[in-house]
Design a protein around this motif. Structure first.
Motif, PDB file in Angstrom:
ATOM      1  N   TYR A  30       0.830  -1.209   0.000  1.00  0.00           N
ATOM      2  CA  TYR A  30       0.000   0.000   0.000  1.00  0.00           C
ATOM      3  C   TYR A  30       0.864   1.260   0.000  1.00  0.00           C
ATOM      4  O   TYR A  30       0.635   2.180  -0.797  1.00  0.00           O
ATOM      5  CB  TYR A  30      -0.911  -0.030   1.229  1.00  0.00           C
ATOM      6  CG  TYR A  30      -1.734   1.208   1.434  1.00  0.00           C
ATOM      7  CD1 TYR A  30      -2.708   1.582   0.508  1.00  0.00           C
ATOM      8  CD2 TYR A  30      -1.556   1.995   2.569  1.00  0.00           C
ATOM      9  CE1 TYR A  30      -3.481   2.714   0.708  1.00  0.00           C
ATOM     10  CE2 TYR A  30      -2.321   3.127   2.771  1.00  0.00           C
ATOM     11  CZ  TYR A  30      -3.288   3.487   1.844  1.00  0.00           C
ATOM     12  OH  TYR A  30      -4.046   4.617   2.037  1.00  0.00           O
ATOM     13  N   TRP A  34       1.558   4.496  -2.957  1.00  0.00           N
ATOM     14  CA  TRP A  34       1.642   5.940  -2.709  1.00  0.00           C
ATOM     15  C   TRP A  34       2.976   6.501  -3.190  1.00  0.00           C
ATOM     16  O   TRP A  34       3.036   7.609  -3.732  1.00  0.00           O
ATOM     17  CB  TRP A  34       1.453   6.240  -1.222  1.00  0.00           C
ATOM     18  CG  TRP A  34       0.015   6.368  -0.825  1.00  0.00           C
ATOM     19  CD1 TRP A  34      -0.762   5.422  -0.209  1.00  0.00           C
ATOM     20  CD2 TRP A  34      -0.821   7.508  -1.014  1.00  0.00           C
ATOM     21  NE1 TRP A  34      -2.025   5.910   0.000  1.00  0.00           N
ATOM     22  CE2 TRP A  34      -2.087   7.188  -0.492  1.00  0.00           C
ATOM     23  CE3 TRP A  34      -0.622   8.761  -1.583  1.00  0.00           C
ATOM     24  CZ2 TRP A  34      -3.151   8.088  -0.503  1.00  0.00           C
ATOM     25  CZ3 TRP A  34      -1.678   9.659  -1.599  1.00  0.00           C
ATOM     26  CH2 TRP A  34      -2.929   9.322  -1.073  1.00  0.00           C
ATOM     27  N   VAL A 240       2.851  10.793   9.772  1.00  0.00           N
ATOM     28  CA  VAL A 240       1.440  10.415   9.727  1.00  0.00           C
ATOM     29  C   VAL A 240       1.173   9.455  10.886  1.00  0.00           C
ATOM     30  O   VAL A 240       1.956   8.547  11.153  1.00  0.00           O
ATOM     31  CB  VAL A 240       1.044   9.785   8.376  1.00  0.00           C
ATOM     32  CG1 VAL A 240       0.768  10.850   7.356  1.00  0.00           C
ATOM     33  CG2 VAL A 240       2.099   8.824   7.863  1.00  0.00           C
ATOM     34  N   GLU A 243      -3.360   8.638   9.434  1.00  0.00           N
ATOM     35  CA  GLU A 243      -4.057   9.235   8.307  1.00  0.00           C
ATOM     36  C   GLU A 243      -3.814   8.393   7.046  1.00  0.00           C
ATOM     37  O   GLU A 243      -2.691   8.014   6.759  1.00  0.00           O
ATOM     38  CB  GLU A 243      -3.585  10.670   8.063  1.00  0.00           C
ATOM     39  CG  GLU A 243      -3.870  11.635   9.199  1.00  0.00           C
ATOM     40  CD  GLU A 243      -2.696  11.769  10.166  1.00  0.00           C
ATOM     41  OE1 GLU A 243      -2.576  12.830  10.794  1.00  0.00           O
ATOM     42  OE2 GLU A 243      -1.905  10.800  10.281  1.00  0.00           O
ATOM     43  N   TRP A 244      -4.903   8.113   6.333  1.00  0.00           N
ATOM     44  CA  TRP A 244      -4.839   7.292   5.123  1.00  0.00           C
ATOM     45  C   TRP A 244      -4.194   5.923   5.401  1.00  0.00           C
ATOM     46  O   TRP A 244      -3.582   5.307   4.536  1.00  0.00           O
ATOM     47  CB  TRP A 244      -4.077   8.006   4.001  1.00  0.00           C
ATOM     48  CG  TRP A 244      -4.803   9.200   3.462  1.00  0.00           C
ATOM     49  CD1 TRP A 244      -4.776  10.480   3.968  1.00  0.00           C
ATOM     50  CD2 TRP A 244      -5.684   9.239   2.347  1.00  0.00           C
ATOM     51  NE1 TRP A 244      -5.575  11.312   3.237  1.00  0.00           N
ATOM     52  CE2 TRP A 244      -6.149  10.574   2.212  1.00  0.00           C
ATOM     53  CE3 TRP A 244      -6.115   8.291   1.415  1.00  0.00           C
ATOM     54  CZ2 TRP A 244      -7.030  10.965   1.212  1.00  0.00           C
ATOM     55  CZ3 TRP A 244      -6.988   8.686   0.418  1.00  0.00           C
ATOM     56  CH2 TRP A 244      -7.441  10.005   0.324  1.00  0.00           C
ATOM     57  N   LEU A 255       1.256  12.842   0.719  1.00  0.00           N
ATOM     58  CA  LEU A 255       0.138  13.248   1.567  1.00  0.00           C
ATOM     59  C   LEU A 255       0.385  14.638   2.152  1.00  0.00           C
ATOM     60  O   LEU A 255       1.460  14.922   2.679  1.00  0.00           O
ATOM     61  CB  LEU A 255      -0.047  12.252   2.713  1.00  0.00           C
ATOM     62  CG  LEU A 255      -0.581  10.868   2.382  1.00  0.00           C
ATOM     63  CD1 LEU A 255      -0.678  10.036   3.646  1.00  0.00           C
ATOM     64  CD2 LEU A 255      -1.940  10.959   1.701  1.00  0.00           C
ATOM     65  N   SER A 257      -0.845  15.900   4.832  1.00  0.00           N
ATOM     66  CA  SER A 257      -0.644  15.825   6.277  1.00  0.00           C
ATOM     67  C   SER A 257       0.778  15.439   6.640  1.00  0.00           C
ATOM     68  O   SER A 257       1.248  15.707   7.748  1.00  0.00           O
ATOM     69  CB  SER A 257      -1.624  14.823   6.900  1.00  0.00           C
ATOM     70  OG  SER A 257      -1.480  13.542   6.308  1.00  0.00           O
TER      71      SER A 257
END
Length: 299
Positions: A30, A34, A240, A243-244, A255, A257
């Motif tokens: 994952y 990103w 992070v 988040e996400w 991202l 954030s």
């Protein structure tokens, strides 16, 4: 990591850890998706876009951490960093730029493989001699002392890279689920892994994160009171905290954030009331860089 490498590691994890290995590899896959996006969509403001004499980099400082502390020179100003990790930020900041007039005083071990000392007026790699075994990080007071020592030699500009508020959290580590261990004992399970696994609470981690910012700012203020300079206070990246579905600060992850960082301009004024110690001549046992990276959560 190539897909083949990921698949090989996945097979090994599944054999050794079963379902936990599946979840770990799924998480890596994952994050990798990103990263592929981040390498195509890049944004952020270089530190050189601001006018400053001294740039103070607070490693891994989220923008929304700043309102949690009370200092008269802090504002809520922010910009997006050029990177989401130190290993990405350093080359993006310095590569291809004339830094012959810049002193770089850094506690971040990534400088070792990413920078050429001859390109700088001074490259002081504080992590080489300033690592504290008990704290498992580079103390902020050592960085301040080295920065003031470097500034006394009158470089045109100076970048000072503190390791905090990046974990390990220096104040009261036992209170934040981060027990001290013998340095050469079992591998360090960093706070972001613990948070992702549900072994610590988010509020607990946030409190430790804030305390670590308070800690480093105490030593930043020593610098602000002992130099005459226009100062930029910023960070290389944030963190992070779920988040996400992500944790820590993986590189090339776009991202907002993660990339939103403080961007605070202020003025340092020399009161002449502090005499820095030059720690670079210390003869203590120096810690292997790989051990340092592990302790700091990079491995």
């Amino acid at each position: 990591m190539t897909f083949r490498d990921w698949a090989t590691e996945t097979n090994e994890r599944v054999r050794e850890d079963g379902w936990r290995g599946v979840k770990e590899s799924a998480y890596e896959f994952y994050v990798g998706l990103w990263r592929n996006v981040g390498k195509r969509i890049n944004y952020g403001t270089p530190i050189w876009d601001e006018e400053w004499d001294i740039c103070l980099v607070l490693d891994a400082c989220r923008w929304d951490l700043i309102p949690e502390v009370d200092r008269p020179y802090l504002t809520n100003d922010w910009k997006y960093s050029v990177a989401s990790s130190s290993g990405e930020w350093i080359p993006k900041t310095f590569d291809g730029r004339d830094t012959s007039d810049v002193a770089y005083v850094t506690a971040n071990p990534y400088s070792k493989n990413l920078l050429d000392a001859s390109s700088f007026a001074l490259l002081d790699e504080v992590w080489e001699y300033g690592f504290d075994r008990d704290l498992r990080t580079i103390p902020a007071d050592v960085v301040t002392d080295q920065a003031l020592t470097a500034w006394a030699d009158d470089p045109d500009r100076m970048v000072v890279h503190y390791m905090q508020p990046h974990h390990p959290f220096v104040p009261n580590p036992m209170d934040q689920g981060l027990p001290r261990q013998e340095f050469d004992s079992q591998p360090w399970d960093n706070v972001w892994h613990k948070l992702r696994k549900g072994e610590v609470e988010r509020d607990e981690v946030w409190d430790g994160y804030v305390a670590n910012l308070e800690y480093v700012l105490n030593h930043v203020e020593t610098l602000l009171h002992n130099a005459d300079a226009d100062v930029l206070i910023t960070s290389d990246h944030g963190n992070v905290l779920g988040e996400w579905g992500m944790y820590a600060h993986p590189d090339w992850v776009p991202l907002r954030s993660l990339k939103r960082v403080p961007w605070i301009t202020t003025r340092a004024e020399d009161r002449g009331d502090y005499e820095p110690v030059d720690h670079s001549t210390r003869e203590d046992e120096r810690i292997d860089r790989d051990h340092q990276l592990e302790a700091l959560g990079y491995k």
